[in-house]
Design a protein around this motif. Structure first.
Motif: not given
Length: 334
Positions: A99-103, A241-250, A129-131, A134-136
């Motif tokens: 997630v971090n690397a994608g973002a 999953g959406i919460l993870v993307i929001v928290l980690a991505g921001s 990017g986070a999404a 994570g999906m990959i």
């Protein structure tokens, strides 16, 4: 009855200790730096405004930096706790899951080709990017059944692949070279603009995660049990999953890919308050903030008087912890 009272007493005392550590960390963070500021002056600055040099440093540099550290630490810790719950894998975290690397990759991509993007657009790039990251990782790790080893291998492979692409963009594009320091994970130089950038995402994400904590606790018991208790398992996973993307991505959009917070903190919290996510999520937020604020303080002494990225400190702490968890293998429990 006595056991319940003792358990509640332990939770309350743990919360009080964590709050004290966080407050002390913020005060020390504000007072320590290239220009040392007396603690009395720090406390005084919260209650009165004056045009002194020290107060200007506190209000414009030190305080927003400390707040960013607390918010990013809380976000990443809760994101890690949610990932470990929905995957039922103790090695899951925003870093291990790509997630971090994608973002990071999408943010650097935005810097390279759209250097004038607004802060809100930059956060959206981080979410995408986070999404994707994570999906990959999930698609590779879940084939044939997800295990701790498969997750670690898939996560590290995708992490290094996306990190290589990110570094390639930086090398071949002048516009992206300014993000090198940020790429290690840093809260240095953050201002109120960055606080305003992350605050709405952080508060809304943490609040929803807290409301969502009971459903997560039930999901951890197993899909069949959760469905038997009337839970919509698919919806729970999607929302988590959406919460993870929001928290980690921001968090990555503001402070870069700070590693290992989401891996370390949920395990520490489980040892302290048990396996109920109604406790794990708020305590992960609290201890995540404590860990990153104190790590930021330590980062200032690595190459003093020069600043070092806080990601160096979290990596020094987290890498041995990750190896310890990986070594335990099948004995890992949620």
């Amino acid at each position: 009855m006595e056991t319940v009272v003792k358990s509640k007493g332990k939770v309350y005392s743990t919360a009080i200790i964590a709050i004290i550590l966080l407050v002390l960390g913020i005060i020390i963070s504000i007072s320590v730096g290239a220009a040392d500021i007396d603690v009395a002056m720090v406390l005084k600055s919260f209650f009165e405004i004056n045009p002194s040099k020290e107060q200007m440093i506190i209000q414009t540099l030190r305080l927003p930096r400390a707040l960013i550290g607390a918010l990013v630490g809380a976000n990443l810790a809760v994101a890690g706790a949610l990932m470990q719950a929905i995957t039922r894998n103790a090695l899951a975290s925003p870093q291990v899951f790509g997630v971090n690397a994608g973002a990071s990759f999408f943010i650097v991509l935005s810097f390279a080709f759209f250097p004038n993007l607004s802060s809100s657009s930059l956060v959206c790039s981080a979410f995408i990017g986070a999404a994707v990251g994570g999906m990959i990782v999930y698609s590779f790790a879940s084939g044939g059944g997800m295990t701790h080893v498969k997750l670690a291998l898939a996560g590290m492979a995708v992490h290094f692949f996306l990190s290589s692409l990110t570094q390639g963009l930086i090398i071949f594009n002048e516009q992206a070279k300014d993000v090198l320091y940020w790429l290690v994970g840093s809260v240095n130089g953050k201002t109120w603009t960055h606080v305003n950038m992350i605050l709405p995402w952080s508060l809304s994400g943490l609040f929803v995660a807290l409301l969502f904590s009971r459903s997560v606790s039930i999901l951890v018991l197993g899909e069949n049990m959760a469905q038997g208790l009337g839970q919509q398992v698919y919806r729970i996973r999607i929302l988590a999953g959406i919460l993870v993307i929001v928290l980690a991505g921001s968090s990555v959009a503001v402070a870069g890919p700070v590693g290992f917070i989401g891996l370390i903190v949920p395990h520490i919290v489980r040892r302290l308050v048990g396996g109920d996510y109604r406790r794990i999520i708020p305590f992960s937020a609290l201890f995540g903030a404590v860990l990153l604020v104190h790590a930021d303080i330590l980062s200032r002494f690595i190459a003093y008087p020069f600043e070092s990225p806080v990601g160096i400190v979290t990596a020094i702490i987290g890498a041995p912890f990750f190896l310890y968890l990986a070594k335990r293998g099948r004995n890992l429990k949620q």
